[in-house]
Design an enzyme around this catalytic site. Sequence first.
Site, short mmCIF file in Angstrom:
data_model
loop_
_atom_site.label_atom_id
_atom_site.label_comp_id
_atom_site.label_asym_id
_atom_site.label_seq_id
_atom_site.Cartn_x
_atom_site.Cartn_y
_atom_site.Cartn_z
N ILE A 1 -1.52 6.62 -0.80
CA ILE A 1 -1.68 7.51 0.35
C ILE A 1 -0.29 7.89 0.85
O ILE A 1 0.50 7.02 1.26
CB ILE A 1 -2.52 6.83 1.45
CG1 ILE A 1 -3.92 6.50 0.89
CG2 ILE A 1 -2.63 7.74 2.67
CD1 ILE A 1 -4.80 5.71 1.83
N HIS B 1 7.51 5.23 -0.72
CA HIS B 1 7.95 5.59 -2.07
C HIS B 1 6.78 6.12 -2.91
O HIS B 1 6.65 5.85 -4.08
CB HIS B 1 8.66 4.43 -2.77
CG HIS B 1 8.05 3.10 -2.53
ND1 HIS B 1 7.40 2.73 -1.38
CD2 HIS B 1 8.00 1.99 -3.32
CE1 HIS B 1 6.98 1.49 -1.47
NE2 HIS B 1 7.32 1.02 -2.63
N ARG C 1 -12.92 11.25 -1.98
CA ARG C 1 -12.91 11.21 -3.46
C ARG C 1 -13.51 9.93 -4.00
O ARG C 1 -13.51 9.71 -5.21
CB ARG C 1 -11.47 11.37 -3.96
CG ARG C 1 -10.90 12.76 -3.71
CD ARG C 1 -9.38 12.75 -3.78
NE ARG C 1 -8.80 14.10 -3.71
CZ ARG C 1 -8.76 14.87 -2.62
NH1 ARG C 1 -9.29 14.42 -1.48
NH2 ARG C 1 -8.22 16.06 -2.65
C1 DLZ Z 1 4.12 -1.25 -1.54
C2 DLZ Z 1 2.99 -0.27 -1.68
C3 DLZ Z 1 2.83 0.77 -0.75
C4 DLZ Z 1 3.77 0.96 0.40
N1 DLZ Z 1 1.83 1.63 -0.83
C5 DLZ Z 1 0.94 1.51 -1.87
C6 DLZ Z 1 -0.16 2.42 -1.98
O1 DLZ Z 1 -0.37 3.32 -1.19
N2 DLZ Z 1 -1.01 2.22 -3.03
C7 DLZ Z 1 -0.84 1.23 -3.96
O2 DLZ Z 1 -1.64 1.13 -4.89
N3 DLZ Z 1 0.18 0.36 -3.85
C8 DLZ Z 1 1.06 0.46 -2.84
N4 DLZ Z 1 2.10 -0.41 -2.71
C9 DLZ Z 1 2.17 -1.56 -3.66
C10 DLZ Z 1 2.86 -1.23 -4.97
O3 DLZ Z 1 2.01 -0.49 -5.83
C11 DLZ Z 1 3.23 -2.56 -5.67
O4 DLZ Z 1 2.10 -3.37 -5.77
C12 DLZ Z 1 4.32 -3.32 -4.94
O5 DLZ Z 1 5.45 -2.50 -4.76
C13 DLZ Z 1 4.73 -4.58 -5.73
O6 DLZ Z 1 5.30 -4.25 -7.00
#
Ligand code: DLZ
Length: 162
Positions: free
Chosen positions: A82, A88, A127
């Site tokens: 999201i 990032h 979705r």
């Molecule tokens: C850290 C993070 C953030 C901020 N947002 C999401 C997200 O929106 N959706 C998602 O699937 N994962 C997010 N993560 C976690 C990262 O995918 C990952 O698990 C961490 O950075 C650890 O490697």
Amino acid sequence: MPILEGTTTAAGLRFAIVVARFNDFVTERLLAGALEALTTAGVASEHMTTLRVPGSFEIPLAAQRAAETGQFDGVVCLGCLIRGATPHFEFISAAVAQGLTHASAATGVPMALGVLTTNSAEEALERAQPGSGNKGWEAAMAAIEMATLLARLDRTTARTGA
Ligand code: DLZ
């Protein structure tokens, strides 16, 4: 002129479903949609293995390892990014898409991208509604189509020696 296509039925085939726990209020709904699609296509429940990973970033490695076992005809990858809540966002979404492209090419096992990239939680939930608009359901159908297409292609080339 031969035309090869996959099918929407997949009895006897085996699938891994890799699902991220991050944003599980969405990803659990994607998982439910994917399992429903596989079941409707005739895949037995013992032929569906769910792998849970922390977040979307971890999906490609788990998908590649699952494919490397040789036990799966396809891998369905489910996550939810999201934009507003993920600083990032661009980096992770690109890493997942590139990672899965690489993993499927390296292993020869089709991997379906069911990772949502949305502007809001509301968009993500839209979705992930039950039914054929569910993106987990769509990803599972793409994996089925690719797995059955590749099986047909293998049979054709084995017959013709091409
Ligand atoms: C850290 C993070 C953030 C901020 N947002 C999401 C997200 O929106 N959706 C998602 O699937 N994962 C997010 N993560 C976690 C990262 O995918 C990952 O698990 C961490 O950075 C650890 O490697």
